[in-house]
Design a protein around this motif. Structure first.
Motif, short mmCIF file in Angstrom:
data_model
loop_
_atom_site.label_atom_id
_atom_site.label_comp_id
_atom_site.label_asym_id
_atom_site.label_seq_id
_atom_site.Cartn_x
_atom_site.Cartn_y
_atom_site.Cartn_z
N SER A 115 0.86 -1.18 0.00
CA SER A 115 0.00 0.00 0.00
C SER A 115 0.89 1.23 0.00
O SER A 115 2.06 1.14 0.34
CB SER A 115 -0.89 -0.03 1.24
OG SER A 115 -0.06 -0.15 2.38
N PHE A 116 0.34 2.34 -0.41
CA PHE A 116 1.13 3.58 -0.47
C PHE A 116 0.20 4.78 -0.39
O PHE A 116 -1.02 4.66 -0.51
CB PHE A 116 1.97 3.61 -1.76
CG PHE A 116 1.17 3.36 -3.02
CD1 PHE A 116 0.44 4.37 -3.61
CD2 PHE A 116 1.14 2.09 -3.59
CE1 PHE A 116 -0.31 4.14 -4.76
CE2 PHE A 116 0.40 1.85 -4.74
CZ PHE A 116 -0.33 2.88 -5.33
N GLY A 117 0.85 5.95 -0.19
CA GLY A 117 0.07 7.19 -0.18
C GLY A 117 -0.38 7.61 1.21
O GLY A 117 -1.21 8.50 1.37
N GLU A 118 0.21 6.97 2.25
CA GLU A 118 -0.19 7.31 3.62
C GLU A 118 0.55 8.53 4.15
O GLU A 118 0.03 9.24 5.02
CB GLU A 118 0.03 6.10 4.55
CG GLU A 118 1.46 5.82 5.00
CD GLU A 118 2.39 5.33 3.89
OE1 GLU A 118 1.93 5.21 2.75
OE2 GLU A 118 3.57 5.12 4.17
N LEU A 119 1.78 8.79 3.63
CA LEU A 119 2.62 9.82 4.25
C LEU A 119 2.01 11.21 4.17
O LEU A 119 1.93 11.93 5.17
CB LEU A 119 4.02 9.84 3.61
CG LEU A 119 4.85 8.57 3.80
CD1 LEU A 119 6.20 8.74 3.10
CD2 LEU A 119 5.06 8.29 5.27
N ALA A 120 1.58 11.59 2.97
CA ALA A 120 1.02 12.94 2.79
C ALA A 120 -0.22 13.12 3.65
O ALA A 120 -0.48 14.22 4.16
CB ALA A 120 0.69 13.16 1.32
N THR A 123 6.64 9.46 -6.52
CA THR A 123 5.73 9.23 -7.65
C THR A 123 5.52 7.73 -7.78
O THR A 123 6.48 6.96 -7.70
CB THR A 123 6.35 9.80 -8.94
OG1 THR A 123 6.48 11.21 -8.78
CG2 THR A 123 5.49 9.51 -10.15
N ILE A 124 4.27 7.31 -7.94
CA ILE A 124 3.98 5.88 -8.08
C ILE A 124 3.43 5.67 -9.49
O ILE A 124 2.39 6.24 -9.85
CB ILE A 124 2.94 5.41 -7.05
CG1 ILE A 124 3.35 5.80 -5.61
CG2 ILE A 124 2.67 3.91 -7.19
CD1 ILE A 124 4.54 5.07 -5.05
N ILE A 125 4.14 4.87 -10.28
CA ILE A 125 3.73 4.62 -11.67
C ILE A 125 3.42 3.14 -11.86
O ILE A 125 4.25 2.28 -11.52
CB ILE A 125 4.86 5.04 -12.65
CG1 ILE A 125 5.24 6.50 -12.43
CG2 ILE A 125 4.42 4.82 -14.10
CD1 ILE A 125 6.39 7.00 -13.29
N VAL A 154 8.41 -3.48 3.58
CA VAL A 154 9.86 -3.41 3.42
C VAL A 154 10.30 -1.99 3.02
O VAL A 154 11.29 -1.48 3.50
CB VAL A 154 10.34 -4.45 2.39
CG1 VAL A 154 11.85 -4.34 2.17
CG2 VAL A 154 9.99 -5.85 2.86
N GLN A 155 9.50 -1.35 2.16
CA GLN A 155 9.85 0.02 1.75
C GLN A 155 9.87 0.96 2.95
O GLN A 155 10.75 1.78 3.12
CB GLN A 155 8.87 0.57 0.70
CG GLN A 155 9.13 0.08 -0.70
CD GLN A 155 8.49 -1.27 -0.94
OE1 GLN A 155 7.72 -1.74 -0.12
NE2 GLN A 155 8.81 -1.91 -2.04
N ALA A 156 8.85 0.80 3.81
CA ALA A 156 8.78 1.67 4.99
C ALA A 156 9.93 1.37 5.94
O ALA A 156 10.49 2.28 6.57
CB ALA A 156 7.44 1.50 5.70
P1 CMP Z 1 2.89 9.73 -0.01
O1 CMP Z 1 4.01 10.67 0.25
O2 CMP Z 1 1.55 10.11 0.50
O3 CMP Z 1 2.82 9.43 -1.58
C1 CMP Z 1 3.87 8.69 -2.19
C2 CMP Z 1 4.00 7.39 -1.45
O4 CMP Z 1 5.03 6.52 -1.89
C3 CMP Z 1 4.36 7.64 0.01
O5 CMP Z 1 3.27 8.28 0.64
C4 CMP Z 1 4.71 6.24 0.47
O6 CMP Z 1 3.54 5.53 0.80
C5 CMP Z 1 5.28 5.62 -0.81
N1 CMP Z 1 6.74 5.39 -0.74
C6 CMP Z 1 7.35 4.21 -0.96
N2 CMP Z 1 8.68 4.31 -0.86
C7 CMP Z 1 8.94 5.59 -0.57
C8 CMP Z 1 10.15 6.32 -0.34
N3 CMP Z 1 11.36 5.73 -0.41
N4 CMP Z 1 10.06 7.61 -0.03
C9 CMP Z 1 8.86 8.22 0.03
N5 CMP Z 1 7.67 7.59 -0.19
C10 CMP Z 1 7.71 6.29 -0.49
#
Ligand code: CMP
Ligand code: CMP
Length: 274
Positions: A58-63, A73-75, A234-236
């Motif tokens: 999953s992704f996009g939680e940080l913002a 950027t997620i492509i 693992v990315q986190a």
């Molecule tokens: P967000 O910043 O909301 O949108 C981009 C997302 O990519 C981020 O949240 C994370 O969920 C994901 N991500 C995965 N790997 C990374 C990374 N190395 N640095 C930043 N965001 C990452």
């Protein structure tokens, strides 16, 4: 759980589509249903691929969690589908849950020596992405040879680490030898994440054990567990614990010494070709 389910929506994705663009405002959090996705992070204006998601994660939680612009950027690199959760619902549920976790674990996390190289704000972010797991006496927490998807910090109880010697025959035929024991405040299960290799040893609970676990072990209805338990993939792990990685890597030399003393060989635990 029903609030999360009601709020989630399915979104089809085409190969090449930007699901998220770095620098944008955050609108949704996404859980991957299927498909493969590259993660690009811009450094001095140049985008670099720092990782991939392969049909899970999953992704996009940080913002959404920290009210910051998108950090990557997620492509999509294939057609696929994701489940989206809107910002308002995400913040209502996750941010409230995280505040509760921070209150519970702040002082414990601050007391951990191996996290000392993180700033306070970085340590609190580690709290945001961990969940609690309880193991019964004798239960196996890690199996040697398995692929790794999480690491553990012991909150209470004792954990026994055992290893089977790699030999000519199958590892399974060899007797497991106890290598060490860990208690409150110690961590394990980081080695496979640092070396990208299978688990080097097994871990068992001695009595009831409570662990803080980071994980991307997502069961079939995993996105619900993710949303409710906020687990770390693992990315986190790499993103958040990057500054501690050196300490963890240095510890590999201690493991190797232990193994030479026990087995007469370092078992190639850190050799990528082994
Ligand atoms: P967000 O910043 O909301 O949108 C981009 C997302 O990519 C981020 O949240 C994370 O969920 C994901 N991500 C995965 N790997 C990374 C990374 N190395 N640095 C930043 N965001 C990452
Ligand atoms: P990992 O390989 O992910 O899973 C098993 C864990 O056992 C390993 O990470 C380490 O955290 C822990 N461990 C403790 N002592 C050793 C050792 N001597 N060799 C390898 N792993 C060890």
């Amino acid at each position: 759980m029903s609030q999360v389910l009601d709020a989630m929506f399915e979104k089809s994705v085409e190969g090449g589509e930007h699901v998220i663009d770095q620098g944008d405002d955050g609108d949704n959090f996404y859980v991957i249903d299927w498909g493969t996705y590259d993660i690009y992070v811009k450094c001095e204006g140049v985008g670099r691929c720092v990782g991939t998601y392969d049909n899970r994660g999953s992704f996009g939680e940080l913002a959404l969690m920290y009210n910051t612009p998108r950090a990557a950027t997620i492509i999509a690199t294939s057609p696929g589908a994701v489940w989206g959760l809107d910002r308002v619902t995400f913040r209502r549920i996750i941010v409230k849950n995280n505040a509760k976790k921070r209150r519970m674990y702040e002082s414990f996390i601050e007391s951990l020596p191996f996290l000392k190289s993180l700033e306070l704000s970085e340590r609190l972010k580690v709290v945001d992405v961990i969940g609690t797991k309880i193991y019964k006496d004798g239960e196996q927490i890690i199996a040697q040879g398995d692929m790794a998807d999480c690491f553990f910090i012991i909150e209470s109880g004792e954990v026994k680490i055992t290893m089977k010697r790699k030999g000519k025959q199958d590892v399974d035929e060899n007797e497991a030898v106890e290598i060490t024991r860990y208690t409150r405040g110690q961590y394990f299960g980081e080695l496979a994440l640092v070396t990208n290799k299978p688990r080097a040893a097994s871990a068992f609970a001695l009595g009831t054990v409570k662990c803080l676990a980071s994980s991307c072990r997502i069961p079939s209805i995993g996105f619900l567990f993710f949303v409710l338990d906020s687990v770390m993939d693992v990315q986190a792990f790499e993103r958040l614990l990057g500054p501690c990685m050196e300490i963890m890597k240095r510890n590999i030399a201690n493991y190797e010494e232990q193994l030479v003393a026990l087995f007469g060989t370092n078992m190639d635990i850190a050799d990528p070709s082994a």
